[in-house]
Design a protein around this motif. Structure first.
Motif, PDB file in Angstrom:
ATOM      1  N   ASN A 128       0.822  -1.212   0.000  1.00 58.02           N
ATOM      2  CA  ASN A 128       0.000   0.000   0.000  1.00 58.02           C
ATOM      3  C   ASN A 128       0.852   1.258   0.000  1.00 58.02           C
ATOM      4  O   ASN A 128       0.520   2.260  -0.642  1.00 58.02           O
ATOM      5  CB  ASN A 128      -0.920   0.007   1.224  1.00 58.02           C
ATOM      6  N   ARG A 169       2.084   1.591  -3.430  1.00 58.12           N
ATOM      7  CA  ARG A 169       0.961   1.908  -4.305  1.00 58.12           C
ATOM      8  C   ARG A 169       0.657   3.397  -4.248  1.00 58.12           C
ATOM      9  O   ARG A 169       0.441   4.051  -5.264  1.00 58.12           O
ATOM     10  CB  ARG A 169      -0.273   1.113  -3.859  1.00 58.12           C
ATOM     11  N   TYR A 177       0.817  -6.764  -5.579  1.00 55.71           N
ATOM     12  CA  TYR A 177      -0.399  -5.950  -5.567  1.00 55.71           C
ATOM     13  C   TYR A 177      -0.124  -4.533  -6.083  1.00 55.71           C
ATOM     14  O   TYR A 177      -0.993  -3.903  -6.678  1.00 55.71           O
ATOM     15  CB  TYR A 177      -0.929  -5.911  -4.130  1.00 55.71           C
ATOM     16  N   LEU A 183      -0.714  -4.340  -9.857  1.00 58.24           N
ATOM     17  CA  LEU A 183      -2.140  -4.360 -10.191  1.00 58.24           C
ATOM     18  C   LEU A 183      -2.793  -3.016  -9.880  1.00 58.24           C
ATOM     19  O   LEU A 183      -3.541  -2.471 -10.698  1.00 58.24           O
ATOM     20  CB  LEU A 183      -2.829  -5.479  -9.397  1.00 58.24           C
ATOM     21  N   MET A 184      -2.474  -2.448  -8.711  1.00 59.45           N
ATOM     22  CA  MET A 184      -3.115  -1.200  -8.326  1.00 59.45           C
ATOM     23  C   MET A 184      -2.620  -0.003  -9.139  1.00 59.45           C
ATOM     24  O   MET A 184      -3.354   0.961  -9.343  1.00 59.45           O
ATOM     25  CB  MET A 184      -2.894  -0.943  -6.829  1.00 59.45           C
ATOM     26  N   LEU A 207     -12.092  -5.610  -3.873  1.00 55.10           N
ATOM     27  CA  LEU A 207     -11.024  -6.018  -2.955  1.00 55.10           C
ATOM     28  C   LEU A 207     -11.608  -6.471  -1.627  1.00 55.10           C
ATOM     29  O   LEU A 207     -11.250  -7.531  -1.094  1.00 55.10           O
ATOM     30  CB  LEU A 207     -10.042  -4.865  -2.732  1.00 55.10           C
ATOM     31  N   GLY A 236      -7.077  -7.672  -6.142  1.00 53.94           N
ATOM     32  CA  GLY A 236      -6.349  -6.830  -7.089  1.00 53.94           C
ATOM     33  C   GLY A 236      -6.589  -7.233  -8.526  1.00 53.94           C
ATOM     34  O   GLY A 236      -6.786  -6.383  -9.407  1.00 53.94           O
ATOM     35  N   GLN A 265     -10.123  -6.120  -9.534  1.00 53.45           N
ATOM     36  CA  GLN A 265     -10.234  -4.676  -9.761  1.00 53.45           C
ATOM     37  C   GLN A 265      -9.712  -4.279 -11.136  1.00 53.45           C
ATOM     38  O   GLN A 265     -10.310  -3.433 -11.814  1.00 53.45           O
ATOM     39  CB  GLN A 265      -9.458  -3.924  -8.670  1.00 53.45           C
TER      40      GLN A 265
END
Length: 518
Positions: free
Chosen positions: A49, A52, A133, A136-137, A163, A197, A200
């Motif tokens: 995160n 991200r 992740y 993907l984000m 998610l 992920g 989304q």
């Protein structure tokens, strides 16, 4: 569609995301409580995160969306499509490399993030599972920027729900299976993150396809070389340099706070996480929704040199921030125990966990107005493609936060970390506002003095009512069904009281919601 309707739509879909996120947190709290393994999951989830926000929703979005919106306004769809292809190709190549390095060097990253963790092995496994992740984000953020520029707000705002649903399903179905087979049950949450992920990203592709804006990736050496030399890519990279520094400051602050919380004791990271989840409701429902809608509109107004429209957009956003954020802050400060009790006090979540989460929530509540205002004020600089000023402010705020921590953490534990963040957010918002005023980008419309007075009086009435409600019932001993019913009634009555008070004070708040067409 007018701006408030668009922001309301984003806010409603964000509400669904936050509700499902809250259900997710409730399941984690009930199944695992606030323990060493929940701390391990929360830290492992924060690592991807953190990056991200650094690469995707933070620096990249701040640099890419203003350029993308301006390119479409000036040069048309063909040039916009070429820019998208080049940027997407470079983004994928870079983040593939970052993901691989993250998996390899996960032990070092984990030590830097939270060296005081007791469940190190579990944290390491989950970090390696969840690190991709970030790729993907980042692609989801790219797609969201495209769709928001085309004023297609529904899909980007709805995708976070996937998610949460994925993690809820894994907690309900996969965790018990893991437990039966002797596998650490909380590992199911990490698997849920990766499945979410993928979902989304998958749901964004049909929306891009309908616009003819699915990126064509050029990942061969020659294709990457051409993409790298695209003028738009160079522009985004130049803009990302100060943006990365600015976002890095916020993430460094988060890293330091997580490190400190990991040494407070088992459960401290989780208490902050549960409080943060509640605090995200008002920041996301208003701040994020307004930021998503305003940034493309501010960028387009700047590209057309419509400075009056630019200032009016900022003024409208700030009025809504005050109208909605102040009563939310009052609720977090004075009605925290009922909120935490009705949401989390089940299963393994103990009364001490309720108390520690409440004081953390109150720390965040001190700065809620600033946290939401930043979401409106910062786009005022991003749309001007001026990222240096917010960076300078962010660096100053980082220093201030850590100086505050020296005083607050020894006295209040993890709640002191939340309090430092809240105070620093108010300072951040104040400095951003001062910069916009001094730069002539924002000129307040008439009527602010009377507006503030009316809203403050209504908020004081609300504070008295919430204080009485919090102390009238014993929230931890009430039966669960009765607890939910009473809290729901109290919140409904509070909303009615606040807006009725505004109307009696002569503030036609419903007129503030309207804005010119997009």
């Amino acid at each position: 569609m007018n701006l408030f309707r668009a922001a309301s739509l984003v806010s409603f879909l964000t509400l669904l995301s936050r509700i499902t996120g809250l259900v997710r947190e409730q399941m984690v709290a009930a199944m695992f409580g606030a323990s060493a393994v929940t701390d391990a999951f929360n830290v492992a989830f924060r690592l991807p995160n953190l990056l991200r926000r650094l690469f995707a929703e933070g620096a990249f979005s701040q640099a890419f969306i203003p350029l993308f919106a301006a390119t479409r306004a000036r040069d048309g769809d063909a040039a916009t499509r070429d820019l998208l292809d080049a940027v997407a190709s470079v983004l994928v190549a870079v983040l593939l490399a970052v993901s691989i390095l993250g998996v390899v060097f996960a032990p070092v990253l984990l030590w830097l993030m939270a060296s005081g963790l007791q469940a190190e092995d579990q944290a390491l496994w989950m970090t390696r599972v969840m690190f991709p992740y970030i790729l993907l984000m980042s692609l989801v953020a790219l797609a969201a920027g495209v769709l928001n520029t085309w004023k297609k707000f529904v899909v980007p705002a709805a995708t976070p729900v996937l998610l949460n649903l994925s993690m809820i399903a894994c907690a309900a179905l996969l965790a018990p299976w893991f437990r039966r087979h002797g596998i650490e049950p909380i590992y199911a949450m990490a698997v849920g993150v990766m499945i979410g992920g993928v979902l989304q990203l998958a749901v964004q592709l049909p929306a891009l396809w309908r616009l003819g804006m699915v990126p064509r990736l050029h990942l061969t050496p020659g294709g990457l070389r051409r993409s790298w030399h695209h003028p738009g890519v160079r522009h985004v990279l130049r803009q990302m340099a100060p943006a990365i520094l600015g976002v890095s400051v916020a993430q460094i602050s988060l890293l330091i706070n997580t490190q400190l919380a990991s040494h407070v004791g088992p459960g401290a990271v989780s208490w902050l996480t549960y409080a943060d989840r509640l605090m995200e409701f008002p920041t996301a429902l208003l701040g994020v929704a307004l930021g998503v809608v305003l940034l493309p509109q501010l960028s387009a107004a700047r590209a057309k040199n419509e400075l009056g429209q630019y200032s009016q957009l900022l003024d409208w956003g700030l009025r809504l921030v005050l109208l909605f954020s102040l009563p939310c802050a009052v609720a977090l400060l004075l009605f925290g125990e009922p909120l935490v009790a009705v949401l989390y006090h089940y299963g393994a979540f103990r009364p001490v966990d309720v108390a520690e989460t409440v004081v953390s929530l109150q720390g965040y509540g001190v700065g809620l107005l600033g946290l939401v205002a930043i979401k409106v004020l910062a786009p005022g600089f991003y749309a001007q493609q001026n990222l240096r000023t917010p960076v300078k402010i962010a660096v100053a705020v980082l220093v201030l936060t850590q100086l505050l921590n020296i005083y607050t953490v020894p006295r209040f534990g993890q709640a002191g970390l939340a309090l430092s963040i809240g105070i620093a957010a108010l300072c951040n918002a104040g400095l951003l506002l001062t910069g916009l005023l001094r730069g002539g980008l924002y000129q307040p419309q008439p009527g602010w003095g009377l507006l503030v007075l009316r809203i403050v009086i209504a908020a004081l009435l609300l504070a008295g009512a919430l204080y009485w409600m919090q102390h009238h019932w014993s929230w931890l001993t009430l039966p669960k069904g009765q607890r939910v019913a009473i809290v729901s009634g109290c919140l409904a009555a509070s909303v009615g009281l606040y807006f009725a008070a505004l109307a009696l004070l002569g503030l036609p708040w419903w007129r503030m919601l309207r804005r010119a067409a997009l």
